[in-house]
Scaffold this motif. Structure first.
Motif, PDB file in Angstrom:
ATOM      1  N   GLY A 306       0.121   1.229   1.598  1.00 18.21           N
ATOM      2  CA  GLY A 306      -0.389   0.943   0.266  1.00 18.21           C
ATOM      3  C   GLY A 306      -1.521  -0.070   0.260  1.00 18.21           C
ATOM      4  O   GLY A 306      -1.538  -1.015   1.039  1.00 18.21           O
ATOM      5  N   SER A 325       5.653   2.163  -6.976  1.00 18.55           N
ATOM      6  CA  SER A 325       5.649   1.734  -5.573  1.00 18.55           C
ATOM      7  C   SER A 325       7.050   1.981  -5.023  1.00 18.55           C
ATOM      8  O   SER A 325       8.020   1.369  -5.491  1.00 18.55           O
ATOM      9  CB  SER A 325       5.264   0.268  -5.460  1.00 18.55           C
ATOM     10  OG  SER A 325       5.254  -0.144  -4.106  1.00 18.55           O
ATOM     11  N   HIS A 330       8.279  -4.404  -1.928  1.00 22.16           N
ATOM     12  CA  HIS A 330       6.863  -4.637  -2.229  1.00 22.16           C
ATOM     13  C   HIS A 330       6.691  -5.610  -3.391  1.00 22.16           C
ATOM     14  O   HIS A 330       5.737  -6.384  -3.434  1.00 22.16           O
ATOM     15  CB  HIS A 330       6.191  -3.298  -2.567  1.00 22.16           C
ATOM     16  CG  HIS A 330       4.743  -3.402  -2.875  1.00 22.16           C
ATOM     17  ND1 HIS A 330       4.136  -2.689  -3.875  1.00 22.16           N
ATOM     18  CD2 HIS A 330       3.758  -4.154  -2.325  1.00 22.16           C
ATOM     19  CE1 HIS A 330       2.844  -2.975  -3.925  1.00 22.16           C
ATOM     20  NE2 HIS A 330       2.598  -3.867  -2.998  1.00 22.16           N
ATOM     21  N   SER A 347      10.521   1.568  -8.599  1.00 22.68           N
ATOM     22  CA  SER A 347      10.793   1.848  -7.186  1.00 22.68           C
ATOM     23  C   SER A 347      12.057   2.671  -7.018  1.00 22.68           C
ATOM     24  O   SER A 347      12.774   2.961  -7.977  1.00 22.68           O
ATOM     25  CB  SER A 347      10.935   0.531  -6.404  1.00 22.68           C
ATOM     26  OG  SER A 347       9.760  -0.232  -6.470  1.00 22.68           O
TER      27      SER A 347
END
Length: 414
Positions: A306, A325, A330, A347
């Motif tokens: 990413g 994401s 993250h 997520s």
């Protein structure tokens, strides 16, 4: 060949474990006739040998998905049951070793006493181990029969202080971690998609892991997930399993590149707007919010493909930014530190380890000792994170307590 030494070592360890369990079981059933003991031995070792052969075949041969699932399920349940027995067997062996080394005189007395007892301590411990082995067998079997496709709709009010009035009350759905290569019940999978569509969300997020390893895994289910539509669009991103790293290795190769291209094409064919380090402007009645999506970014051994700097480009004027994401690590690893303009991140990845307890006011899973944020809604300062525990499953083909999830959010002004 890279996996072969590990698999051989695992088979040797499992065989040694099998010998240990077999000797313990036979030792407590002393009244068995020689013929009964012989039949039991043949059945026990034939089953163990076929199971090991089956695991090799499932890994290296192109078996039917249903057959591969049966082999892996049987292997998983067998190992789980024997592990449940292990503490009782080890304790009994340590107890007898202690008596032999330090209490020889007492051992003679103990032997005289136990001969008169209806059941010896060793026999009691081994039989207790057999009873304990039935616990994971029962619960994990029920998790396969009942939990794998028991889709749950979870409703969440997502309060966003800067949300434009035009978006107040709009609904958004999220699914994650489909893992189509693990499915074995097409009708049940279709039923889950119908549950999602019945909610009539205005837009939908899919947060990665469409497959386990290879794009071809989704071929039988592509038509089902292509039915996921919404007036404002379906937006998706990739998960760590979508890149083929676990099949082709981390190094690039023509086959790996083609596999990734194919999975990108599948998203397009299904009508999903795949966000690869980029963003979209979602407009309603002249007002806009941002939808950002990045490739997989994970802590530790998980890949960091990413690039947030690309995903946030030209979004400064947008009052609300929603980020797809796949890996929740993250959020704490980069988003909270460097990107305070992200209002909410969505997520999956953890699956809730497919095992645990999830109630309205309490949740627990072993995965919480690995991931601080692993299921549900989290908030720090003005930033939020939602972790979906997944639509599918991986490895163990079931769920106990942590059921497959379809999340429906209602966006509200703070």
């Amino acid at each position: 060949m890279g996996r072969l030494p590990f698999i051989i070592a695992a088979c040797i360890l499992i065989t040694a474990f099998d010998i240990y369990c077999y000797r313990a079981i036979v030792s407590v059933f002393k009244k068995w006739k020689p013929s009964t003991k012989k039949i039991f031995g043949i059945l026990y070792w034939t089953f163990s040998a076929l199971l090991i052969i089956g695991v090799f075949a499932g890994i290296y041969l192109n078996l039917f998905l249903a057959l591969r699932a049966i082999i892996l399920v049987t292997f998983f349940l067998t190992v789980a049951c024997k592990l449940a027995m292990l503490p009782f067997l080890v304790f009994d062996d340590l107890r007898r070793l202690f008596i032999k080394l330090f209490k020889k005189k007492e051992a003679v007395k103990t032997q005289q006493i136990t001969e008169a007892e209806p059941i010896s301590r060793s026999e009691f411990l081994v039989k207790a181990g057999l009873v304990a082995a039935a616990v994971p067998l029962t619960s994990l079997s029920w998790g396969i029969i009942s939990g794998a496709y028991d889709y749950q709709v979870r409703r969440v009010n997502l309060i966003l202080p800067n949300l434009p009035k035009a978006f107040d009350g709009i609904t958004m759905a999220q699914i994650s971690d489909i893992h189509s290569g693990s499915f074995y019940n097409k009708t049940a999978v279709k039923g889950g998609v119908e549950m999602l569509l019945a909610e009539k969300p205005d837009f939908v997020f899919f947060t990665g892991d469409l497959v386990n390893n290879l794009t071809k895994e989704v071929s039988e289910y592509q038509d089902i997930f292509a039915k996921v539509k919404a007036p404002l669009g379906v937006y998706s991103t990739l998960g760590n399993h979508d890149y083929g790293d676990y099949y082709f290795g981390k190094e690039s190769s023509p086959a790996k590149v083609k596999n990734l291209k194919d999975i990108i094409d599948v998203h397009k064919i299904m009508g999903y707007d795949l966000l690869m380090n980029e963003n979209r402007r979602l407009k309603v009645d002249g007002e806009e919010i941002g939808i950002l999506g990045i490739e997989n970014w994970g802590m530790g051994r998980f890949p960091k493909y990413g690039k947030m700097e690309l995903a946030v480009e030209n979004t400064d004027d947008l009052p609300v930014k929603l980020l797809l994401s796949h890996d929740p690590s993250h959020w704490r690893g980069e988003v909270l530190q460097k990107y305070p303009q992200i209002d909410a991140m969505f997520s999956g990845h953890t699956h809730g380890m497919q095992f645990g307890v999830r109630l309205k006011e309490y949740q627990w899973s072993p995965v919480q000792y690995i991931y601080k944020e692993w299921a549900g809604l989290y908030q720090e300062q003005k930033q939020q994170l939602y972790v979906n525990v997944g639509y599918g499953f991986l490895g163990y083909p079931g769920r106990v307590g942590i059921l497959p999830e379809i999340t429906v959010f209602t966006l509200k002004r703070g």
